[in-house]
Scaffold this active site. Structure first.
Site, PDB file in Angstrom:
ATOM      1  N   ASP A 106      84.748  50.302  86.322  1.00 24.55           N
ATOM      2  CA  ASP A 106      85.741  49.835  87.292  1.00 24.55           C
ATOM      3  C   ASP A 106      85.288  48.503  87.893  1.00 24.55           C
ATOM      4  OD1 ASP A 106      86.996  52.250  86.867  1.00 24.55           O
ATOM      5  OD2 ASP A 106      85.998  53.208  88.573  1.00 24.55           O
TER       6      ASP A 106
HETATM    7  N1  URA Z   1      83.270  56.661  86.657  1.00 19.05           N
HETATM    8  C1  URA Z   1      84.015  55.982  87.559  1.00 19.05           C
HETATM    9  O1  URA Z   1      84.641  56.572  88.418  1.00 19.05           O
HETATM   10  N2  URA Z   1      84.037  54.639  87.472  1.00 19.05           N
HETATM   11  C2  URA Z   1      83.336  53.936  86.560  1.00 19.05           C
HETATM   12  O2  URA Z   1      83.374  52.706  86.561  1.00 19.05           O
HETATM   13  C3  URA Z   1      82.549  54.649  85.637  1.00 19.05           C
HETATM   14  C4  URA Z   1      82.538  56.016  85.699  1.00 19.05           C
END
Ligand code: URA
Length: 242
Positions: A106
């Site tokens: 993310d």
């Molecule tokens: N899980 C999440 O919630 N976000 C990420 O970026 C990776 C794993």
């Protein structure tokens, strides 16, 4: 041993179209072993080839295998919309080589991100059949409790997911931090699992993929490196189909 003409070599490394690479050679921008090469037609062995383009030395690489310590506020998407893309942290010519992130983090997640232009490698590392473990450190809004850890290990039901998802391991680091190991890579998985288990993730860092750790790579935030043979072997061992 593969031999290629210099315009093809430069093009394969992402330095532009064939014609543009010919122009670079003709104008004397490229040298090999200290000698300027102005004829693009000579065939050159690519194994271990080092060349200099505008005073910067490059090593010929058939494929790129890269580790990046991703900062916050960079998107893994190829068409980023709200923040710059992670590709902007790499030399410009890498995007001409179709380098892509292996899976996604993310925009607000930091830490270890692999990038490559090798489709087979990307597939092996991201295929759900390979069960490559990924280690995350999550900071939580409310204190970490035994009940939260039990829920993460026992399985939580997420909207849109038919089966419960569970962490392979989950341990408390301190009052507000957990280390979580996952083998799947579902959308926002850590954040959604923590929310389903009754807490809220305020910061997330990926610290390892298989046996390859961010600590061992020693990358500052925003820095990247080529993966060496030993690091590639660690990743291959972690990506055995099961
Ligand atoms: N899980 C999440 O919630 N976000 C990420 O970026 C990776 C794993």
């Amino acid at each position: 041993m593969t031999k290629l003409s210099l315009d093809r070599i430069l093009q394969s490394q992402g330095f532009g179209t064939r014609n543009y690479c010919r122009e670079l050679v003709a104008e004397g921008a490229v040298s090999i072993a200290g000698n300027v090469v102005t004829d693009y037609r000579n065939k050159i062995a690519t194994d271990g080839l080092r060349f200099t383009l505008f005073d910067t030395e490059w090593i010929y690489r058939e494929h790129l295998y890269i580790a990046l310590n991703k900062p916050v506020d960079f998107e893994c998407s190829r068409k980023p919309s709200h923040h710059p893309g992670v590709l902007s942290l790499l030399p410009e010519q890498f995007s001409w080589r179709d380098v892509q992130p292996v899976g996604r983090l993310d925009h607000d997640t930091t830490g270890l991100l692999l990038m490559s232009d090798d489709g087979a490698f990307i597939h092996a590392q991201s295929s759900p059949r390979r069960h490559v473990p990924k280690i995350y450190v999550a900071t939580t809004h409310a204190p970490v409790t035994d009940i939260l850890i039990a829920a993460m290990l026992g399985g939580v039901k997420l909207h849109d997911e038919p089966a419960q998802l569970r962490a392979v391991t989950c341990r408390k680091i301190d009052e507000y931090r957990l280390e979580i190991v996952l083998e799947q890579g579902k959308y926002h998985q850590v954040k959604r699992m923590l929310a389903a288990a009754g807490n809220h993730c305020t910061a997330l860092q990926r610290t390892a993929i298989g046996a390859l750790t961010l600590d061992a790579l020693g990358l500052a935030v925003g820095a990247w490196c080529y993966l060496d043979a030993g690091q590639m072997a660690l990743l291959r061992e972690s990506a055995v189909a099961g």
